[in-house]
Write a protein that holds these residues in place. Sequence first.
Motif, PDB file in Angstrom:
ATOM      1  N   GLY A 408       0.829  -1.197   0.000  1.00 15.61           N
ATOM      2  CA  GLY A 408       0.000   0.000   0.000  1.00 15.61           C
ATOM      3  C   GLY A 408       0.860   1.240   0.000  1.00 15.61           C
ATOM      4  N   VAL A 409       0.222   2.390   0.012  1.00 18.89           N
ATOM      5  CA  VAL A 409       0.909   3.675  -0.008  1.00 18.89           C
ATOM      6  C   VAL A 409       0.994   4.221   1.416  1.00 18.89           C
ATOM      7  CG1 VAL A 409       0.821   6.047  -0.882  1.00 18.89           C
ATOM      8  CG2 VAL A 409       0.148   4.138  -2.360  1.00 18.89           C
ATOM      9  N   ASP A 410       2.154   4.765   1.751  1.00 18.09           N
ATOM     10  CA  ASP A 410       2.375   5.409   3.056  1.00 18.09           C
ATOM     11  C   ASP A 410       2.082   4.478   4.230  1.00 18.09           C
ATOM     12  OD1 ASP A 410       3.133   7.750   1.771  1.00 18.09           O
ATOM     13  OD2 ASP A 410       1.107   8.576   1.793  1.00 18.09           O
ATOM     14  N   GLY A 411       2.539   3.224   4.110  1.00 14.88           N
ATOM     15  CA  GLY A 411       2.416   2.287   5.226  1.00 14.88           C
ATOM     16  C   GLY A 411       1.082   1.605   5.334  1.00 14.88           C
ATOM     17  N   ALA A 412       0.227   1.724   4.311  1.00  8.39           N
ATOM     18  CA  ALA A 412      -1.127   1.177   4.396  1.00  8.39           C
ATOM     19  C   ALA A 412      -1.217  -0.274   3.949  1.00  8.39           C
ATOM     20  CB  ALA A 412      -2.090   2.029   3.564  1.00  8.39           C
ATOM     21  N   GLY A 413      -0.092  -0.913   3.654  1.00 11.18           N
ATOM     22  CA  GLY A 413      -0.124  -2.304   3.241  1.00 11.18           C
ATOM     23  C   GLY A 413      -0.389  -3.242   4.404  1.00 11.18           C
ATOM     24  N   ASP A 414      -0.498  -4.537   4.101  1.00  8.82           N
ATOM     25  CA  ASP A 414      -0.722  -5.522   5.150  1.00  8.82           C
ATOM     26  C   ASP A 414       0.494  -5.594   6.081  1.00  8.82           C
ATOM     27  OD1 ASP A 414      -3.281  -6.236   4.312  1.00  8.82           O
ATOM     28  OD2 ASP A 414      -2.503  -7.643   2.827  1.00  8.82           O
ATOM     29  N   PRO A 415       0.284  -5.970   7.339  1.00  7.19           N
ATOM     30  CA  PRO A 415       1.350  -5.881   8.345  1.00  7.19           C
ATOM     31  C   PRO A 415       2.645  -6.586   7.973  1.00  7.19           C
ATOM     32  CG  PRO A 415      -0.759  -6.250   9.411  1.00  7.19           C
ATOM     33  CD  PRO A 415      -1.010  -6.362   7.948  1.00  7.19           C
ATOM     34  N   ALA A 416       2.577  -7.814   7.448  1.00  6.87           N
ATOM     35  CA  ALA A 416       3.805  -8.553   7.137  1.00  6.87           C
ATOM     36  C   ALA A 416       4.596  -7.865   6.031  1.00  6.87           C
ATOM     37  CB  ALA A 416       3.471  -9.987   6.733  1.00  6.87           C
ATOM     38  N   VAL A 417       3.892  -7.263   5.076  1.00  9.76           N
ATOM     39  CA  VAL A 417       4.568  -6.560   3.981  1.00  9.76           C
ATOM     40  C   VAL A 417       5.253  -5.306   4.506  1.00  9.76           C
ATOM     41  CG1 VAL A 417       4.201  -5.314   1.805  1.00  9.76           C
ATOM     42  CG2 VAL A 417       3.010  -7.480   2.237  1.00  9.76           C
ATOM     43  N   GLU A 418       4.550  -4.520   5.300  1.00 13.25           N
ATOM     44  CA  GLU A 418       5.138  -3.287   5.834  1.00 13.25           C
ATOM     45  C   GLU A 418       6.281  -3.594   6.804  1.00 13.25           C
ATOM     46  OE1 GLU A 418       4.493  -0.524   4.540  1.00 13.25           O
ATOM     47  OE2 GLU A 418       2.664  -1.057   3.449  1.00 13.25           O
ATOM     48  N   LYS A 419       6.163  -4.672   7.571  1.00 11.28           N
ATOM     49  CA  LYS A 419       7.228  -5.051   8.492  1.00 11.28           C
ATOM     50  C   LYS A 419       8.497  -5.407   7.730  1.00 11.28           C
ATOM     51  CE  LYS A 419       8.397  -8.384  12.139  1.00 11.28           C
ATOM     52  NZ  LYS A 419       7.916  -9.562  12.934  1.00 11.28           N
ATOM     53  N   ALA A 420       8.344  -6.159   6.629  1.00 11.80           N
ATOM     54  CA  ALA A 420       9.508  -6.528   5.822  1.00 11.80           C
ATOM     55  C   ALA A 420      10.154  -5.288   5.210  1.00 11.80           C
ATOM     56  CB  ALA A 420       9.101  -7.516   4.739  1.00 11.80           C
ATOM     57  N   ALA A 421       9.332  -4.344   4.748  1.00 13.34           N
ATOM     58  CA  ALA A 421       9.867  -3.113   4.168  1.00 13.34           C
ATOM     59  C   ALA A 421      10.587  -2.286   5.226  1.00 13.34           C
ATOM     60  CB  ALA A 421       8.746  -2.308   3.532  1.00 13.34           C
ATOM     61  N   ASP A 422       9.995  -2.178   6.408  1.00 15.89           N
ATOM     62  CA  ASP A 422      10.637  -1.430   7.493  1.00 15.89           C
ATOM     63  C   ASP A 422      11.989  -2.036   7.851  1.00 15.89           C
ATOM     64  OD1 ASP A 422       8.557   0.371   7.713  1.00 15.89           O
ATOM     65  OD2 ASP A 422       7.542  -0.734   9.328  1.00 15.89           O
ATOM     66  N   ALA A 423      12.029  -3.367   7.946  1.00 19.45           N
ATOM     67  CA  ALA A 423      13.283  -4.041   8.298  1.00 19.45           C
ATOM     68  C   ALA A 423      14.337  -3.795   7.223  1.00 19.45           C
ATOM     69  CB  ALA A 423      13.035  -5.535   8.468  1.00 19.45           C
ATOM     70  N   ALA A 424      13.949  -3.819   5.955  1.00 18.96           N
ATOM     71  CA  ALA A 424      14.902  -3.588   4.875  1.00 18.96           C
ATOM     72  C   ALA A 424      15.428  -2.165   4.907  1.00 18.96           C
ATOM     73  CB  ALA A 424      14.239  -3.873   3.525  1.00 18.96           C
ATOM     74  N   ILE A 425      14.567  -1.200   5.165  1.00 19.71           N
ATOM     75  CA  ILE A 425      15.000   0.197   5.242  1.00 19.71           C
ATOM     76  C   ILE A 425      15.989   0.379   6.392  1.00 19.71           C
ATOM     77  CG2 ILE A 425      14.221   2.544   5.741  1.00 19.71           C
ATOM     78  CD1 ILE A 425      11.558   1.738   4.300  1.00 19.71           C
ATOM     79  N   GLY A 426      15.699  -0.234   7.530  1.00 14.77           N
ATOM     80  CA  GLY A 426      16.624  -0.151   8.661  1.00 14.77           C
ATOM     81  C   GLY A 426      17.951  -0.810   8.369  1.00 14.77           C
ATOM     82  N   GLN A 427      17.913  -1.923   7.680  1.00 16.01           N
ATOM     83  CA  GLN A 427      19.139  -2.640   7.321  1.00 16.01           C
ATOM     84  C   GLN A 427      19.999  -1.806   6.371  1.00 16.01           C
ATOM     85  OE1 GLN A 427      18.273  -6.516   5.786  1.00 16.01           O
ATOM     86  NE2 GLN A 427      20.330  -6.886   5.032  1.00 16.01           N
ATOM     87  N   ILE A 428      19.373  -1.217   5.362  1.00 14.17           N
ATOM     88  CA  ILE A 428      20.106  -0.382   4.418  1.00 14.17           C
ATOM     89  C   ILE A 428      20.735   0.802   5.144  1.00 14.17           C
ATOM     90  CG2 ILE A 428      19.857   1.110   2.388  1.00 14.17           C
ATOM     91  CD1 ILE A 428      17.412  -0.751   1.648  1.00 14.17           C
ATOM     92  N   ALA A 429      19.961   1.415   6.012  1.00 17.52           N
ATOM     93  CA  ALA A 429      20.459   2.571   6.763  1.00 17.52           C
ATOM     94  C   ALA A 429      21.678   2.207   7.592  1.00 17.52           C
ATOM     95  CB  ALA A 429      19.343   3.115   7.663  1.00 17.52           C
ATOM     96  N   ALA A 430      21.631   1.060   8.269  1.00 17.77           N
ATOM     97  CA  ALA A 430      22.734   0.659   9.151  1.00 17.77           C
ATOM     98  C   ALA A 430      23.958   0.213   8.365  1.00 17.77           C
ATOM     99  CB  ALA A 430      22.261  -0.452  10.087  1.00 17.77           C
ATOM    100  N   TRP A 431      23.773  -0.629   7.359  1.00 20.47           N
ATOM    101  CA  TRP A 431      24.913  -1.199   6.650  1.00 20.47           C
ATOM    102  C   TRP A 431      25.582  -0.189   5.721  1.00 20.47           C
ATOM    103  CZ3 TRP A 431      24.014  -6.944   4.861  1.00 20.47           C
ATOM    104  CH2 TRP A 431      23.570  -7.698   5.954  1.00 20.47           C
ATOM    105  N   ALA A 432      24.790   0.709   5.113  1.00 18.92           N
ATOM    106  CA  ALA A 432      25.363   1.678   4.170  1.00 18.92           C
ATOM    107  C   ALA A 432      25.768   2.977   4.845  1.00 18.92           C
ATOM    108  CB  ALA A 432      24.360   1.964   3.048  1.00 18.92           C
ATOM    109  N   GLY A 433      25.489   3.102   6.143  1.00 14.94           N
ATOM    110  CA  GLY A 433      25.885   4.305   6.853  1.00 14.94           C
ATOM    111  C   GLY A 433      25.018   5.507   6.538  1.00 14.94           C
ATOM    112  N   VAL A 434      23.694   5.291   6.501  1.00 10.32           N
ATOM    113  CA  VAL A 434      22.748   6.390   6.270  1.00 10.32           C
ATOM    114  C   VAL A 434      21.743   6.372   7.422  1.00 10.32           C
ATOM    115  CG1 VAL A 434      21.276   7.536   4.574  1.00 10.32           C
ATOM    116  CG2 VAL A 434      22.965   5.843   3.801  1.00 10.32           C
TER     117      VAL A 434
END
Length: 542
Positions: A408-434
Motif C-alpha cells: 500500500g501507499v504510506d504504510g497502508a499495506g498488510d502488516p507482514a509486507v510493511e514489516k519486511a519493508a521497514d526491516a529492509a529500510i533499517g538494514q540499508i540505513a545501518a549497513w550503508a551508513g545512512v
Amino acid sequence: MSSPRSAVVIGGGLSGLATASLLAADGWSVDLLEQRDELGGRAGSWSVDGFRFDTGPSWYLMPEVFDHFFRMLGTSSAEQLDLVRLDPGYRVFFEGHEQPLDIAADRDANLALFESVEPGAGAALAAYLDSARHVYDLAVQQFLYTSFESTAAMLSAQVLRNGPRLGQLLTRSLRSHVAARFRDPRLRQVLGYPAVFLGTSPERAPSMYHLMSSMDLADGVLYPRGGFTTLVDALARLAEQHGVRVRTGATVTQVLTRPVERVRGHGAVAAARGVSYVDGTGVVRDLAADVVVGAADLHHLETGLLPRDLQTYPEPWWRKRDAGPGAVLALLGVDGELPQLAHHSLFFTRDWTANFDDIFGRRRRVPDPASVYVCRPSATDDTVAPAGKENLFVLVPVPADPGIGRGGVDGAGDPAVEKAADAAIGQIAAWAGVPDLGQRIEVRRTIGPADFAEDLGSWHGGALGPGHVLKQSAMFRAGNASRKVDGLLYAGYATRPGIGLPMCLISAELVLKRLRGDRSSGPSPAPTRTPSPRTVFPRGGA
C-alpha cells in the motif's frame, strides 16, 4: 493464402508485445489483448510527485539478445534505447564487513578485485569466467533458441563433444561449484547470487548456471536511460508500426476451440479458433484467430482458460513445481542524495543457507534478517526523481505466498509486507551508513506477493516465475505449445527458455520459429538492413 494468417496474443507484457511484433513483421494479422489499462505486465511503472519508479525488472543483461531481437524487427537497440554502461556494475554490502565491494564494468578490474580479497582468486576467477563464457556460448547456440521439438539440439557435435562436462555441470550445485574454487565467503556470495536471477538459490541451481557470471563480471551491466518503461514503450511502438491491433482493458475469459480427429502419434484433440474476452465496457466478445499465443501467466492460461480435458499442465502438474521466490517491494522517494549506494546495491546476510531456506524450504517465512536488493536509478538518470532527491527500488525476496499480503501507499499495506519493508529500510540505513534514511523518505509504496497474484495473475504470487532448478530448466521446463490444442502456443517466463527479460524475448522468437517450422537450435537469421550507428555506452553510476 490470399489473406494473412491471424493470431491473437493474450497478455501485453514484454513477451506478449515481443511475440505480437515478430508475428506481425512476419506477415501475420495480429491482435493483442491486455486485461490492464497499461502495457508492460511485470515491467510496470508508477509515478508520483515527480518520482517515476520501475516496478519490475531493473537489470539489463545479455545485450546481444536485445540487439538480435531489434534486428529481427528491422531496427537496433541503439535506435530504440539510450543505454548507459554502469560503473560500478553493482556494489555489495556484507553482514559483518564495514567495506562493500564494487563490481566493476570490465573483467580485468574484477580479476584484480578478487585477487585483493583472496590471493590466487584472480587467476581462479579468470578460469571461472572462461568456463562461464564457453557454456554461455554453447547455451545460446544450442539450448536457448530451441523448443526441443527435435533431438538435433541435443545430438549436435558441439553438445556431444561437451557431454561429460555438461553432465557434471547439471548434476552439481552452483554452490558447491563455487566453493571448490574460492574460499572467501564474500566472493562465494558474489558468484552464487546470480541464482536469484533464476528464481532459486545457489544450493538448488545447477552449476551450469555459472554461465551467468560472464554477464555481469565480464560484459558489464547496462541501463536504459528513462528506465525500463522505455523498453515497454519501444516494443509497443514497434508492435503498432508493424500493424498489431493492441486492445487494453480486455480480459480473456476462454480460449475457443473446435474438436479435431485424433491422429495416431499426435495427442491434440482440439484446435484453437480464437478467444472470448470482456472488453472495457463489460461486453463479452469473441475474436477469431488461426493461432492463439498465451503470453500471460501459464498457470492461469492453462487452468483458467481451458477445460480440464484440454489442459497440458493441469493443477496436479503444478503441485509438483517450484514457484520460485515471491517479493516485497518498496518504492521510496528520498530527500537528499545517497552516494553510499550505487545504481545497483546488494546486501548479503552472513547465514545465506538460513536465508534461502526461509524462502524455499519446508517451513517458509519472511527472512529476518533478509538479503536485500536496492536499485538507485537516480544515480544515473535525472529523469526518475526531482532534483536533489533519490529514487530507491527495494526488493526483499520472500516465499511465493499471497498470504503474506498486499502492499500500500504510506504504510497502508498488510502488516507482514510493511514489516519486511521497514526491516529492509533499517538494514540499508545501518549497513550503508545512512542513519537518517527512514526520516528522509517522502514517498513510500509497498507491493507484496498478493499484489503479484491478484494484479498480474502470478501463480502463488511469485515475483519472477518458476525457479530454474534442474527439473524446470532447458528441455525440462514447460513447453511452448499445448499438447492438447493445436494452434495454442505459449511465451513468457514460465515456458522455455525461462526467467528474465532476455528469455522472454527469446520465448517470443520460439513462437515465431515454431510457426515457421524452423527447428534450428540457434537464433533466427535477422533481415538485412543498413547498419545503424554503433551503440556507445558512456560511463555512468556512482
